[in-house]
Scaffold this active site. Structure first.
Site, short mmCIF file in Angstrom:
data_model
loop_
_atom_site.label_atom_id
_atom_site.label_comp_id
_atom_site.label_asym_id
_atom_site.label_seq_id
_atom_site.Cartn_x
_atom_site.Cartn_y
_atom_site.Cartn_z
N ILE A 28 -2.11 -0.94 17.40
CA ILE A 28 -3.24 -0.06 17.73
C ILE A 28 -2.67 1.22 18.36
CG2 ILE A 28 -5.27 0.19 19.25
CD1 ILE A 28 -6.06 -1.94 17.41
N GLU A 40 -7.59 -4.97 -6.55
CA GLU A 40 -8.83 -4.39 -7.12
C GLU A 40 -9.41 -3.28 -6.24
OE1 GLU A 40 -11.70 -7.40 -8.13
OE2 GLU A 40 -10.23 -8.53 -9.30
N ASN A 72 -6.81 5.18 7.62
CA ASN A 72 -6.42 3.77 7.63
C ASN A 72 -7.06 3.05 6.45
OD1 ASN A 72 -5.38 1.27 8.75
ND2 ASN A 72 -7.47 0.79 9.41
N ASN A 114 0.83 -1.22 0.00
CA ASN A 114 0.00 0.00 0.00
C ASN A 114 0.86 1.25 0.00
OD1 ASN A 114 -3.04 -0.45 0.10
ND2 ASN A 114 -2.25 -2.04 1.47
N GLU A 167 -7.74 -1.91 -2.50
CA GLU A 167 -6.88 -1.11 -1.62
C GLU A 167 -5.96 -0.16 -2.39
OE1 GLU A 167 -4.99 -3.13 1.76
OE2 GLU A 167 -6.22 -4.86 1.31
N HIS A 185 -8.49 -0.66 5.51
CA HIS A 185 -8.86 -1.93 6.14
C HIS A 185 -9.31 -2.91 5.05
CE1 HIS A 185 -10.18 -4.71 9.17
NE2 HIS A 185 -11.30 -4.87 8.49
N MET A 198 0.18 -2.51 11.92
CA MET A 198 -0.45 -3.56 12.72
C MET A 198 -0.50 -3.26 14.22
SD MET A 198 -1.43 -5.41 10.33
CE MET A 198 -1.07 -5.92 8.65
C1 GAR Z 1 -3.25 -4.82 3.76
O1 GAR Z 1 -4.17 -5.76 3.27
C2 GAR Z 1 -3.94 -3.86 4.71
O2 GAR Z 1 -5.24 -3.53 4.34
C3 GAR Z 1 -3.96 -4.68 5.98
O3 GAR Z 1 -2.73 -5.36 6.00
C4 GAR Z 1 -2.22 -5.51 4.67
C5 GAR Z 1 -0.86 -4.86 4.61
O4 GAR Z 1 -0.23 -5.04 3.38
N1 GAR Z 1 -4.14 -3.82 7.12
C6 GAR Z 1 -4.82 -4.16 8.19
O5 GAR Z 1 -5.34 -5.25 8.34
C7 GAR Z 1 -4.90 -3.10 9.27
N2 GAR Z 1 -6.14 -3.21 9.96
P1 GAR Z 1 0.96 -4.11 2.87
O6 GAR Z 1 2.02 -4.05 3.98
O7 GAR Z 1 1.50 -4.86 1.67
O8 GAR Z 1 0.41 -2.78 2.52
#
Ligand code: GAR
Length: 199
Positions: free
Chosen positions: A94, A180, A109, A15, A182, A111, A92
């Site tokens: 809180i 698709e 954020n 992301n 995020e 999700h 990850m």
């Molecule tokens: C992503 O799917 C994000 O939405 C999720 O962790 C992944 C991180 O991927 N985040 C959460 O669950 C937070 N509540 P990334 O490090 O490749 O972006």
């Protein structure tokens, strides 16, 4: 002037990469990513930031010992880099009510589910996808929202639906939701909020 953005990460950082690519493509233009904060020193997202010449910091709760010390390190970095907006991109940990109350509608954020489904405490990373498959829903997706003191409870900024397919595993579904949903809605939302902040 562009909004000064800090992106908080914990893992692979796809992301974060979507945000960096959106900046290169001119989609993210009202905000500039000036700092990446990782919750652990081995997050690959740190490499992605370094490749782009973006400043990085690590706030590792395990090493710092307490939530207060962890948030003190983060707050010090945010002040140092004069941050306007925080983006949690696969972060990850809180953040306490004490911290979030200092940043009203200034923390975004992403999700990996359609809030209010499959969200809240413990539902992060692969867990929302596992829960969606266990429930047997046919549609899931991603949500971008403001962060307040309730985990995944702040005002929704954008959402995008993704179909579940026969034979999906949590990993396959996670990948499709990223591709698709995020990686599309997060940069778009960050641009919108940055433009509003500076407008
Ligand atoms: C992503 O799917 C994000 O939405 C999720 O962790 C992944 C991180 O991927 N985040 C959460 O669950 C937070 N509540 P990334 O490090 O490749 O972006």
């Amino acid at each position: 002037m562009a909004a000064r953005i800090a992106v908080f990460v914990s893992g692979g950082g796809t992301n974060l990469q979507a945000l960096l690519d959106a900046a290169d493509a001119g989609i993210l233009k009202s905000g500039e990513i000036v700092l990446v904060v990782a919750s652990n020193p081995t997050a690959y997202a740190l490499e992605r930031a370094k490749k782009k010449g973006i400043a990085t910091a690590v706030a590792w709760k395990k090493e710092l010992g307490s939530q207060e010390a962890f948030e003190a390190v983060i707050s010090q970095k945010l002040a140092e880099y004069e941050i306007d907006l925080i983006v949690l991109a696969g972060f990850m940990n809180i953040l306490s009510a004490d911290f979030t109350s200092k940043w009203p509608e200034r923390i975004i954020n992403v999700h990996p589910a359609l809030i209010p489904s499959f969200c809240g405490k413990g539902l992060y990373g692969l867990a929302p996808h596992l829960a969606a498959l266990e429930k047997g829903v046919k549609v899931t997706g991603a949500t971008v929202h403001f962060v307040n003191e309730i985990p995944d409870g702040g005002k929704i900024i954008d959402q995008k639906a993704v179909y579940v397919q026969d034979g999906d595993t949590p990993e396959l579904l996670q990948r499709r939701v990223m591709e698709e949903a995020e990686w599309i809605i997060l940069p778009r939302a960050v641009e919108k909020v940055s433009a509003e902040l500076k407008g």
